[in-house]
Design a protein around this motif. Sequence first.
Motif, short mmCIF file in Angstrom:
data_model
loop_
_atom_site.label_atom_id
_atom_site.label_comp_id
_atom_site.label_asym_id
_atom_site.label_seq_id
_atom_site.Cartn_x
_atom_site.Cartn_y
_atom_site.Cartn_z
N ARG A 1 0.85 -1.19 0.00
CA ARG A 1 0.00 0.00 0.00
C ARG A 1 0.88 1.24 0.00
N GLN A 2 0.29 2.32 -0.46
CA GLN A 2 1.05 3.57 -0.56
C GLN A 2 0.14 4.75 -0.37
N THR A 3 0.63 5.73 0.36
CA THR A 3 -0.05 7.01 0.51
C THR A 3 0.86 8.09 -0.07
N PRO A 4 0.30 9.20 -0.48
CA PRO A 4 1.11 10.27 -1.08
C PRO A 4 2.24 10.72 -0.17
N GLY A 5 3.41 10.80 -0.73
CA GLY A 5 4.56 11.28 0.02
C GLY A 5 5.26 10.23 0.85
N LYS A 6 4.74 9.01 0.83
CA LYS A 6 5.35 7.95 1.61
C LYS A 6 5.81 6.82 0.70
N VAL B 1 -0.38 -4.73 10.23
CA VAL B 1 -1.66 -5.36 9.87
C VAL B 1 -1.83 -6.74 10.47
N LYS B 2 -0.82 -7.23 11.17
CA LYS B 2 -0.91 -8.58 11.76
C LYS B 2 -2.11 -8.68 12.69
N GLY B 3 -2.83 -9.78 12.53
CA GLY B 3 -4.00 -10.00 13.37
C GLY B 3 -5.27 -9.35 12.85
N ARG B 4 -5.16 -8.48 11.85
CA ARG B 4 -6.33 -7.80 11.29
C ARG B 4 -6.58 -8.16 9.84
N PHE B 5 -5.52 -8.39 9.09
CA PHE B 5 -5.63 -8.70 7.67
C PHE B 5 -5.30 -10.17 7.44
N THR B 6 -5.93 -10.72 6.40
CA THR B 6 -5.66 -12.11 6.01
C THR B 6 -5.51 -12.18 4.50
N VAL B 7 -4.42 -12.75 4.07
CA VAL B 7 -4.18 -12.96 2.63
C VAL B 7 -4.51 -14.40 2.28
N SER B 8 -5.11 -14.59 1.12
CA SER B 8 -5.44 -15.93 0.67
C SER B 8 -5.40 -15.95 -0.86
N GLU C 1 -5.55 4.95 9.58
CA GLU C 1 -4.18 4.86 9.06
C GLU C 1 -4.01 3.76 8.03
N ASP C 2 -5.03 2.94 7.79
CA ASP C 2 -4.99 1.96 6.70
C ASP C 2 -5.35 2.59 5.36
N THR C 3 -5.77 3.84 5.39
CA THR C 3 -6.12 4.53 4.15
C THR C 3 -4.92 4.61 3.23
N ALA C 4 -5.08 4.12 2.00
CA ALA C 4 -3.98 4.07 1.04
C ALA C 4 -4.50 3.50 -0.27
#
Length: 120
Positions: free
Chosen positions: A36-41, A62-69, A87-90
């Motif tokens: 993920r990316q936000t402007p300027g970062k 994101v550990k414990g909140r996101f799951t990849v499959s 802060e997940d906005t991106a």
Amino acid sequence: QLVESGGGLVRAGGSLRLSCAASGGTLSVYSMGWFRQTPGKEREFVAAIHWRDFKEYYGDSVKGRFTVSRDNSKNTVYLEMNSLKPEDTAVYFCAAGRMARSTFLPNDYWGQGTQVTVSS
């Protein structure tokens, strides 16, 4: 070609599921990652899943909140995002690549990104 979808606007504490679909090729031989990316970062690693054993890897934020499959029969990778925070906005991107020990190394195959906005 990789195409992300599923982004949108959600309130803090809510959930979204992103999808990354491949066309013109197969994902099954690649480990797949989300960034993920936000402007300027700088682009931030979010999650990855190994091509063979489906082992999952996550960034600390994101550990414990996101799951990849992944579903190789559908040529698609998913990112389930729960307990979302502002802060997940991106813009979220998927990429094909490989795992080097516990580090995901993307190759040149990236999607165009999908915007995720989390309101407080």
